[in-house]
Design a protein around this motif. Structure first.
Motif, PDB file in Angstrom:
ATOM      1  N   GLU A 261      50.914  35.563  53.550  1.00  0.00           N
ATOM      2  CA  GLU A 261      49.709  35.124  54.252  1.00  0.00           C
ATOM      3  C   GLU A 261      48.564  34.785  53.296  1.00  0.00           C
ATOM      4  O   GLU A 261      47.457  34.479  53.741  1.00  0.00           O
ATOM      5  CB  GLU A 261      49.256  36.226  55.219  1.00  0.00           C
ATOM      6  N   GLY A 262      48.825  34.887  51.996  1.00  0.00           N
ATOM      7  CA  GLY A 262      47.764  34.611  51.020  1.00  0.00           C
ATOM      8  C   GLY A 262      46.570  35.538  51.225  1.00  0.00           C
ATOM      9  O   GLY A 262      45.422  35.150  51.050  1.00  0.00           O
ATOM     10  N   LEU A 263      46.859  36.789  51.615  1.00  0.00           N
ATOM     11  CA  LEU A 263      45.804  37.757  51.917  1.00  0.00           C
ATOM     12  C   LEU A 263      45.472  38.547  50.653  1.00  0.00           C
ATOM     13  O   LEU A 263      46.233  39.415  50.244  1.00  0.00           O
ATOM     14  CB  LEU A 263      46.272  38.707  53.031  1.00  0.00           C
ATOM     15  N   TYR A 264      44.326  38.241  50.058  1.00  0.00           N
ATOM     16  CA  TYR A 264      43.948  38.914  48.811  1.00  0.00           C
ATOM     17  C   TYR A 264      43.182  40.213  49.075  1.00  0.00           C
ATOM     18  O   TYR A 264      43.381  41.193  48.371  1.00  0.00           O
ATOM     19  CB  TYR A 264      43.120  37.977  47.929  1.00  0.00           C
ATOM     20  N   HIS A 265      42.335  40.178  50.072  1.00  0.00           N
ATOM     21  CA  HIS A 265      41.525  41.369  50.358  1.00  0.00           C
ATOM     22  C   HIS A 265      41.893  41.901  51.731  1.00  0.00           C
ATOM     23  O   HIS A 265      41.759  41.195  52.736  1.00  0.00           O
ATOM     24  CB  HIS A 265      40.034  41.025  50.289  1.00  0.00           C
ATOM     25  N   GLY A 266      42.360  43.158  51.773  1.00  0.00           N
ATOM     26  CA  GLY A 266      42.792  43.762  53.028  1.00  0.00           C
ATOM     27  C   GLY A 266      41.642  43.950  53.991  1.00  0.00           C
ATOM     28  O   GLY A 266      40.481  44.058  53.583  1.00  0.00           O
ATOM     29  N   THR A 267      41.979  43.992  55.261  1.00  0.00           N
ATOM     30  CA  THR A 267      40.938  44.131  56.270  1.00  0.00           C
ATOM     31  C   THR A 267      41.534  44.638  57.581  1.00  0.00           C
ATOM     32  O   THR A 267      42.740  44.535  57.796  1.00  0.00           O
ATOM     33  CB  THR A 267      40.244  42.757  56.501  1.00  0.00           C
ATOM     34  N   VAL A 314      45.350  45.829  57.357  1.00  0.00           N
ATOM     35  CA  VAL A 314      46.469  45.217  56.610  1.00  0.00           C
ATOM     36  C   VAL A 314      46.035  45.102  55.151  1.00  0.00           C
ATOM     37  O   VAL A 314      45.012  44.469  54.865  1.00  0.00           O
ATOM     38  CB  VAL A 314      46.827  43.817  57.163  1.00  0.00           C
ATOM     39  N   PRO A 315      46.756  45.743  54.233  1.00  0.00           N
ATOM     40  CA  PRO A 315      46.333  45.673  52.831  1.00  0.00           C
ATOM     41  C   PRO A 315      46.544  44.277  52.236  1.00  0.00           C
ATOM     42  O   PRO A 315      47.550  43.614  52.521  1.00  0.00           O
ATOM     43  CB  PRO A 315      47.230  46.698  52.136  1.00  0.00           C
ATOM     44  N   GLY A 316      45.577  43.873  51.413  1.00  0.00           N
ATOM     45  CA  GLY A 316      45.705  42.605  50.703  1.00  0.00           C
ATOM     46  C   GLY A 316      46.275  42.851  49.312  1.00  0.00           C
ATOM     47  O   GLY A 316      46.510  43.999  48.906  1.00  0.00           O
ATOM     48  N   ILE A 317      46.461  41.771  48.582  1.00  0.00           N
ATOM     49  CA  ILE A 317      47.050  41.859  47.239  1.00  0.00           C
ATOM     50  C   ILE A 317      46.210  42.781  46.352  1.00  0.00           C
ATOM     51  O   ILE A 317      46.736  43.622  45.626  1.00  0.00           O
ATOM     52  CB  ILE A 317      47.178  40.436  46.641  1.00  0.00           C
ATOM     53  N   TYR A 318      44.877  42.661  46.448  1.00  0.00           N
ATOM     54  CA  TYR A 318      44.007  43.473  45.606  1.00  0.00           C
ATOM     55  C   TYR A 318      44.027  44.945  45.976  1.00  0.00           C
ATOM     56  O   TYR A 318      43.898  45.813  45.115  1.00  0.00           O
ATOM     57  CB  TYR A 318      42.586  42.892  45.589  1.00  0.00           C
ATOM     58  N   ASP A 319      44.203  45.233  47.274  1.00  0.00           N
ATOM     59  CA  ASP A 319      44.309  46.645  47.681  1.00  0.00           C
ATOM     60  C   ASP A 319      45.575  47.256  47.086  1.00  0.00           C
ATOM     61  O   ASP A 319      45.582  48.415  46.690  1.00  0.00           O
ATOM     62  CB  ASP A 319      44.388  46.751  49.203  1.00  0.00           C
ATOM     63  N   LEU A 320      46.632  46.461  47.062  1.00  0.00           N
ATOM     64  CA  LEU A 320      47.910  46.974  46.565  1.00  0.00           C
ATOM     65  C   LEU A 320      47.885  47.139  45.050  1.00  0.00           C
ATOM     66  O   LEU A 320      48.437  48.091  44.511  1.00  0.00           O
ATOM     67  CB  LEU A 320      49.055  46.034  46.984  1.00  0.00           C
ATOM     68  N   VAL A 321      47.218  46.214  44.370  1.00  0.00           N
ATOM     69  CA  VAL A 321      47.166  46.297  42.897  1.00  0.00           C
ATOM     70  C   VAL A 321      46.217  47.415  42.462  1.00  0.00           C
ATOM     71  O   VAL A 321      46.571  48.249  41.628  1.00  0.00           O
ATOM     72  CB  VAL A 321      46.734  44.947  42.288  1.00  0.00           C
ATOM     73  N   HIS A 322      45.033  47.427  43.046  1.00  0.00           N
ATOM     74  CA  HIS A 322      44.011  48.384  42.582  1.00  0.00           C
ATOM     75  C   HIS A 322      43.980  49.683  43.385  1.00  0.00           C
ATOM     76  O   HIS A 322      43.259  50.598  43.026  1.00  0.00           O
ATOM     77  CB  HIS A 322      42.637  47.713  42.618  1.00  0.00           C
ATOM     78  N   GLY A 323      44.732  49.730  44.470  1.00  0.00           N
ATOM     79  CA  GLY A 323      44.742  50.924  45.308  1.00  0.00           C
ATOM     80  C   GLY A 323      43.584  50.919  46.290  1.00  0.00           C
ATOM     81  O   GLY A 323      42.602  50.184  46.120  1.00  0.00           O
ATOM     82  N   ASN A 324      43.736  51.706  47.325  1.00  0.00           N
ATOM     83  CA  ASN A 324      42.669  51.818  48.319  1.00  0.00           C
ATOM     84  C   ASN A 324      42.700  53.256  48.843  1.00  0.00           C
ATOM     85  O   ASN A 324      43.573  53.628  49.632  1.00  0.00           O
ATOM     86  CB  ASN A 324      42.906  50.799  49.447  1.00  0.00           C
ATOM     87  N   VAL A 325      41.767  54.042  48.334  1.00  0.00           N
ATOM     88  CA  VAL A 325      41.768  55.490  48.630  1.00  0.00           C
ATOM     89  C   VAL A 325      41.625  55.711  50.135  1.00  0.00           C
ATOM     90  O   VAL A 325      42.333  56.538  50.729  1.00  0.00           O
ATOM     91  CB  VAL A 325      40.621  56.202  47.863  1.00  0.00           C
TER      92      VAL A 325
END
Lengths: 519, 70
Positions: A261-267, A314-325
């Motif tokens: 989905e080209g989703l970079y930032h989760g929301t 839904v986590p985005g690519i950046y959430d998966l790479v950098h984590g989301n506490v």
């Protein structure tokens, strides 16, 4: 990554992709058209109308051509496993062994026996027995696809196994967990149902050609009715299996899901991009960079697809790479550290074995038998090969566009079947030449959609060959890259020749038509 | 015995009466020859089988590759 021969890895990947994509040009038609044949022959069996026998025999001939040209092209993939992907083959050997052995036995005994009755048995065995053979050919060919898709499903979501540090292999501990792995079940159903659509498009397209040529009108109309109804039913089924598959991917391969989905930032309330043109991806220096030049979104739909709740995250690519506490997502850096613990433990175990240090051997081995340690560390084993978390992101544009091409074409095929059936019911289809031309030229699009599905599955899970456990770069054999390049071009020539042969023989048979020719 | 004879005759007459099938069988046989007698033999030896003599050696090699990739 600096330790790896990237030329060898890239050419090995290219070679496997080439072989798999060519192989898949032949397979889906076989999976689908066998059922269409079985339905047509059932109508012949019920009605005794010889026109249905003629229809069945014509499509059976085209199936025979496709089967003959395509048969054994998959064997080359198995050659490649042994030569180019030996680390991978060793690592998964016990898991792959059982499903592939079953596939081999099933394919040989079921398909070869019943295909022979199908082709040789007209007027030699009873009508009922012949019909049974046709249905069993369809079921057999689809069941043999099951086993290879179970193996592929395991690579996407490895379950039901235990890693043995003595042999460096994953050993199957629960056959049914492997067989009923959600990734395998969804993959199997979505793959075979979409193959049925491709076969329906094939039959509708060629029948449309007969109508355009004003030849074999009854044959063409009856073929279209069976194929379009079949295609429409499985278009609906494919939506359901695709939806289920997406949900499963969002859990077991969230990076692939975000890339689709080209989703970079989760929301929360994540929108589904119905259509979009990607721009340059955001970077670590500029994470807020605009990622789409243009997009049409359906609000909340991606959240619903992933979790059946519109307001879910839904986590985005950046959430998966950098984590989301807040969302309990571990960063890739943390996964790399955990993977390193697992890899160092295996390394120490190897040294302990060499040094014959019984106490240390027992102590280290106990880790690989400890469920919590395996889940906490070994499940991230593959991350240990990366130093930069950004190397663990797949090619987003390829994944995104493949997914959208597949979905948009899937919707288009369903609309085509509905429109074709509408004009069939009005008995005006033969006069709608524009629609017949569209149906004819939809045939290559069926293949495009089918191949796109595999591109999503295989490119979207990169850099993994086995999700989280083995990256593609560690799976390759330490062989000369030149030999891989040579065989790449050799395959390209052979498969292209086979494809040309198939198209030429098929076109010849289509031109001969259902009245003459034969098996 | 007669059942085996019937099966043999079924296949024998089936192959004899083939029209398009003969052309397809030629393609299949050429393809299989190419795959098994040329590709498999000269281009696709099994890496682990041809370079190591026992499963123990193969396991050690793969472990080395996994723990210390080069």
């Amino acid at each position: 990554m600096e330790n790896f021969d990237l030329t060898l890895i890239d050419w090995s990947r290219a070679q496997f992709a080439l072989t798999a994509l060519y192989h898949w040009l032949f397979v889906p038609l076989t999976l689908g058209i066998t059922f269409i044949l079985a339905i047509m022959e059932t109508i012949y069996y019920k009605t005794g109308d010889p026109e249905w026998k003629k229809i069945t025999k014509f499509w059976m001939t085209l199936f025979g051509i496709n089967f003959a040209i395509g048969v054994a092209t998959g064997i080359i993939l198995e050659f490649e496993f042994g030569t180019n992907w030996s680390n991978y083959s060793w690592f998964v050997g016990d898991i792959f062994g059982a499903p592939l052995a079953i596939e081999g036995i099933m394919a040989f005994f079921m398909e070869s026996t019943f295909i022979a009755i199908m082709f040789f048995g007209w007027n030699k065995v009873s009508k009922g027995f012949h019909l049974t053979a046709t249905w069993l050919t369809a079921i057999g060919s689809n069941l043999s696809a099951l086993w290879i898709l179970v193996a592929n499903g395991w690579m996407q979501n490895p379950v039901g196994m235990q890693f043995n540090p003595d042999t460096a292999r994953n050993e199957m501990v629960d056959f049914f967990e492997v067989l009923f792995n959600p990734a395998a079940v969804n993959k199997f159903l979505h793959t075979i149902f979409s193959s049925y659509i491709l076969a329906a498009i094939f039959v509708v397209g060629i029948s449309a050609w007969f109508l355009l040529k004003k030849k074999e009108i009854l044959f063409a109309k009856r073929s279209i009715v069976v194929a379009a109804i079949f295609g429409l039913i499985f278009s609906v089924m494919t939506i359901f299996t695709g939806d289920e598959s997406a949900r499963e991917i969002s859990k077991s391969q969230p990076m692939k899901f975000a890339s689709m989905e080209g989703l970079y930032h989760g929301t929360t309330n994540a929108p589904l991009v119905a259509f979009g043109i990607l721009k340059d991806a955001p970077t670590i220096e500029n994470p807020e960079k605009k990622d789409f030049a243009f997009k049409v979104e359906i609000p909340g739909m991606l959240s619903y697809m992933a979790n059946l709740k519109f307001d879910s995250f839904v986590p985005g690519i950046y959430d998966l790479v950098h984590g989301n506490v807040d969302q309990g997502i571990i960063s890739y850096s943390e996964k790399i550290n955990r993977g390193l613990v697992a890899r160092n433990t295996l390394s120490e175990y190897k040294l302990a074995l060499k040094g014959n240090d019984a106490v240390l051997i027992d102590s280290l081995r106990s880790n690989f038998e400890n469920k919590e340690w395996m889940e906490g560390y070994f499940n991230y084993f593959g991350y240990s090969y990366f130093s930069n978390p950004h190397d663990i992101i797949p090619n987003v544009p390829i994944t995104f566009y493949s997914f959208h091409i597949m979905v948009i074409l899937g919707g288009y095929f369903m609309a085509l079947f509905i429109i074709v059936l509408f004009f069939v019911m009005k008995d005006t289809l033969a006069g709608k030449r524009w629609l017949l031309w569209i149906a004819l030229w939809t045939m290559p699009l069926g293949y495009l959609a089918s191949e796109s599905g595999w591109i999503i599955a295989e490119m979207g899970r990169q850099p993994w060959v086995i999700q989280d456990l083995m990256p593609t770069m560690t799976a390759v054999s330490n062989i000369d890259s030149n030999s891989v390049i040579i065989t790449f071009w050799l395959f390209f020539a052979v498969f292209t020749a086979l494809l040309i042969a198939e198209i030429k023989i098929m076109l010849k048979q289509i031109k001969i038509g259902p009245n003459e020719g034969g098996h | 015995m007669s059942i085996f004879k019937s099966i043999f005759n079924f296949y024998y007459s089936g192959f004899r009466e083939m029209k398009l099938g003969k052309q397809l069988w030629i393609i299949i046989l050429i393809k299989l020859f190419f795959m098994f007698a040329i590709l498999k033999l000269f281009f696709f030896p099994n890496f682990l089988k041809s370079n190591f003599h026992s499963d123990k050696e193969r396991a050690e090699y793969v472990t080395e590759q996994l723990t210390n990739p080069k």
